[in-house]
Design a protein around this motif. Structure first.
Motif, short mmCIF file in Angstrom:
data_model
loop_
_atom_site.label_atom_id
_atom_site.label_comp_id
_atom_site.label_asym_id
_atom_site.label_seq_id
_atom_site.Cartn_x
_atom_site.Cartn_y
_atom_site.Cartn_z
N ALA A 21 -5.01 -19.32 -10.74
CA ALA A 21 -4.25 -18.12 -10.40
C ALA A 21 -3.97 -18.06 -8.91
N HIS A 22 -4.95 -18.45 -8.09
CA HIS A 22 -4.74 -18.45 -6.64
C HIS A 22 -3.72 -19.52 -6.24
N ARG A 23 -3.77 -20.67 -6.91
CA ARG A 23 -2.85 -21.76 -6.60
C ARG A 23 -1.40 -21.36 -6.85
N PHE A 24 -1.14 -20.62 -7.94
CA PHE A 24 0.22 -20.28 -8.33
C PHE A 24 0.59 -18.83 -8.01
N SER A 25 -0.16 -18.20 -7.16
CA SER A 25 0.12 -16.79 -6.84
C SER A 25 1.40 -16.66 -6.01
N LEU A 26 2.24 -15.70 -6.39
CA LEU A 26 3.45 -15.40 -5.64
C LEU A 26 3.26 -14.26 -4.64
N LEU A 27 2.02 -13.75 -4.56
CA LEU A 27 1.77 -12.61 -3.70
C LEU A 27 1.13 -13.00 -2.37
N ASP A 28 0.53 -14.19 -2.29
CA ASP A 28 -0.20 -14.57 -1.09
C ASP A 28 0.71 -14.69 0.13
N ASP A 29 1.85 -15.38 -0.02
CA ASP A 29 2.74 -15.60 1.13
C ASP A 29 4.00 -14.75 1.03
N LYS A 30 3.92 -13.67 0.26
CA LYS A 30 5.08 -12.80 0.12
C LYS A 30 5.35 -12.07 1.43
N ALA A 31 6.63 -11.92 1.77
CA ALA A 31 7.01 -11.20 2.98
C ALA A 31 6.79 -9.71 2.79
N ASN A 32 6.85 -8.99 3.88
CA ASN A 32 6.72 -7.53 3.83
C ASN A 32 7.87 -6.94 3.00
N ASP A 33 7.56 -5.85 2.27
CA ASP A 33 8.57 -5.25 1.40
C ASP A 33 9.80 -4.82 2.18
N ASP A 34 9.61 -4.23 3.34
CA ASP A 34 10.75 -3.80 4.15
C ASP A 34 11.59 -4.98 4.62
N GLU A 35 10.92 -6.09 4.96
CA GLU A 35 11.65 -7.28 5.40
C GLU A 35 12.48 -7.86 4.26
N ILE A 36 11.91 -7.88 3.06
CA ILE A 36 12.65 -8.36 1.89
C ILE A 36 13.87 -7.48 1.64
N ASP A 37 13.67 -6.17 1.73
CA ASP A 37 14.75 -5.22 1.49
C ASP A 37 15.88 -5.43 2.49
N ARG A 38 15.55 -5.56 3.77
CA ARG A 38 16.58 -5.76 4.79
C ARG A 38 17.33 -7.07 4.58
N SER A 39 16.60 -8.12 4.25
CA SER A 39 17.21 -9.44 4.09
C SER A 39 18.19 -9.46 2.92
N LEU A 40 17.77 -8.91 1.77
CA LEU A 40 18.63 -8.95 0.59
C LEU A 40 19.82 -8.02 0.72
N ARG A 41 19.64 -6.88 1.36
CA ARG A 41 20.77 -5.97 1.56
C ARG A 41 21.79 -6.56 2.54
N ALA A 42 21.31 -7.25 3.56
CA ALA A 42 22.22 -7.84 4.54
C ALA A 42 23.10 -8.93 3.91
N GLY A 43 22.54 -9.64 2.92
CA GLY A 43 23.32 -10.71 2.29
C GLY A 43 24.43 -10.23 1.40
N VAL A 44 24.43 -8.93 1.07
CA VAL A 44 25.43 -8.38 0.16
C VAL A 44 26.78 -8.23 0.85
N GLU A 45 26.77 -7.91 2.14
CA GLU A 45 28.00 -7.54 2.84
C GLU A 45 28.95 -8.73 2.96
N LEU A 46 30.24 -8.43 2.89
CA LEU A 46 31.29 -9.44 2.97
C LEU A 46 32.34 -8.95 3.96
N ARG A 47 32.05 -9.07 5.22
CA ARG A 47 32.98 -8.63 6.26
C ARG A 47 32.80 -9.49 7.50
N GLY A 48 33.74 -9.32 8.44
CA GLY A 48 33.66 -10.10 9.67
C GLY A 48 33.99 -11.57 9.43
N ALA A 49 33.08 -12.42 9.80
CA ALA A 49 33.31 -13.87 9.67
C ALA A 49 33.09 -14.37 8.25
N THR A 50 32.36 -13.60 7.43
CA THR A 50 32.00 -14.09 6.09
C THR A 50 33.21 -14.40 5.21
#
Length: 471
Positions: A21-50
């Motif tokens: 369970a420790h070997r295959f855990s997805l929680l050990d190196d998980k990023a902070n919830d706020d960081e995940i939220d910011r990263s995924l929301r930023a990828g949604v936008e399609l403006r400027g150079a994109t």
């Protein structure tokens, strides 16, 4: 006297289950919830150079498909920014943020529209209009494409939720191949081939739905903060709708995969059957054509002619080879003397070859006839122009006897990026007409030639051009 110090006992060894369970855990190196939220929301936008990057990536992918270049196609997939709105869509569904879902769908639709428009324009303008193998490979999606999209989506969302970012996203972009299906759909639109457009756009839909579904699964597993419904039934309806979309998208691919497997099995069995049954030394298989849709096996033979009973016996063994519903068609050269089947009718074979040559040259003959007709039409028009020029010259000399050396012809002049032939009339005059008279000459020449763009060049006797008409 002090008692000897006793060291504490070592901690108990972890159990095998805990270690796995420790070997295959997805929680050990998980990023902070706020960081995940910011990263995924930023990828949604399609403006400027994109949007510009998206258009350039589409052009690169279209060129790669058009020239059958794997390296160029892979480069376009690495540049593509299409993954952001798709992952954002799955994230929005996973946390029940429907404002994010609507924004992701809108940006994804805009990205797909830009991609289709760019690829359609490219394939309308390119001189290479033949569908290459890399392009045709994106027109028949199957269950394997579903598995690739699902596995790629799982890998992509897991990689994006880690503290340490890796090269997962570029790899997912290559594996799921979001760009080539859209370019292939643009090829279908440019050529009016709706079956190609439908197959390619269905493959793109499979990738979008199952990448988003994989994001929903991982977001649910990681227990990221999500909104709560006041009415629990609404939450169940959302999940039910998501499940329905996934099934509606994936089920046709199962049918297509089953048909693909069935066709490949038929081809393999048919080739083995032909190789086994027509291996006599006196017979050579010239060509084998397999049609899985109609279950036809068409074989062309040269050499000693096989009698009808032998062919009938071969057909009777098709069921044992797993070709129960197949139909065998055998083409052989006719013998010159039917009492001697070993004697080949060379004249008949020559006639068949000649017929093939005639059929293959029909298009060339039609093109030659079209060229001759066009040249005749051009020659007729040239003869008519010579007669018109002579008549116009005589009329001008009759009205203006002070002018001589009258010439009537056509001159090439550039107009809006192309070269056109403009009628002109030139003459040497002892006394030049006035400005108003020169305009009347120009209008008269337009009427006589039937063209709105003409030239009138009148020169004094000493040769210096002193007046030229407007167009």
């Amino acid at each position: 006297m002090n008692a000897p110090h006793t060291p504490p006992p070592p901690p108990p060894a972890p159990s095998l289950r805990t270690a796995i369970a420790h070997r295959f855990s997805l929680l050990d190196d998980k990023a902070n919830d706020d960081e995940i939220d910011r990263s995924l929301r930023a990828g949604v936008e399609l403006r400027g150079a994109t949007p510009w990057i998206l258009m350039f990536a589409i052009v690169i992918a279209s060129v790669g498909l058009n020239t059958n270049s794997n390296a160029v196609i892979i480069g376009a997939m690495l540049v593509s920014p299409l993954m952001g709105p798709i992952v954002g869509l799955g994230y929005g569904i996973g946390i029940f943020d429907f404002a994010l879902v609507r924004r992701s769908v809108a940006n994804l639709a805009i990205a797909a529209g830009i991609s289709l428009l760019t690829s359609t324009l490219y394939f309308m303008l390119t001189p290479l209009d033949e569908a290459q193998s890399e392009l045709l490979a994106r027109t028949t999606p199957s269950l394997w494409d579903v598995l690739i999209a699902l596995a790629g989506g799982l890998a992509g969302i897991i990689g994006q939720t880690r503290r340490e970012k890796s090269n997962v996203i570029p790899g997912v972009a290559i594996a799921t191949a979001l760009m080539p299906p859209l370019c292939t759909a643009g090829y279908g639109l440019a050529n009016g081939n709706w079956s190609v457009f439908g197959g390619a756009f269905y493959l793109f839909s499979i990738n979008c739905v199952f990448i988003a579904f994989a994001a929903v699964v991982v977001i649910e597993f990681l227990r990221l903060p999500h909104r709560k419904f006041i009415d629990p039934r609404r939450g169940r309806r959302v999940k039910g709708t998501l499940l329905f979309i996934v099934l509606a998208t994936g089920l046709p691919s199962i049918y297509l995969a089953a048909r693909l497997v069935d066709n490949e099995v038929f081809k393999s069995r048919a080739r083995d059957f032909v190789r086994k049954e027509f291996k006599a030394a006196s017979v050579h298989v010239l060509d084998t054509r397999l049609v899985p849709a109609t279950r036809e096996i068409e074989v062309t033979l040269i050499g000693q002619r096989l009698p009808a009973p032998v062919i009938k016996a071969i057909e009777g063994r098709m069921a044992d080879a797993g070709l129960t519903k197949a139909r065998l068609l055998v083409h052989q050269a006719q013998p010159e003397d039917r009492r001697d089947d070993s004697k080949l009718d060379v004249g008949s074979l020559k006639a068949e070859i000649l017929a093939d040559i005639v059929r293959n040259n029909q298009q060339a003959l039609q093109e030659r006839d079209a060229t001759i007709a066009a040249l005749r039409q051009q020659l007729t028009g040239q003869e008519g122009w010579v007669e018109l020029a002579a008549a116009v010259t005589r009329e001008f000399e009759a009205h203006y006897p002070q002018c001589g050396n009258v010439l009537m012809g056509k001159a090439a002049t550039p107009a809006q990026g192309a070269t056109v032939a403009v009628p002109f009339l030139s003459a040497n005059c002892r006394r030049l007409p006035g400005s108003e008279e020169n305009k009347r000459i120009t209008e008269w020449l337009k009427v006589r030639t039937g063209q709105a763009d003409v030239r009138v060049v009148l020169a004094a006797k000493r040769g210096k051009i002193i007046r030229q008409s407007d167009r």
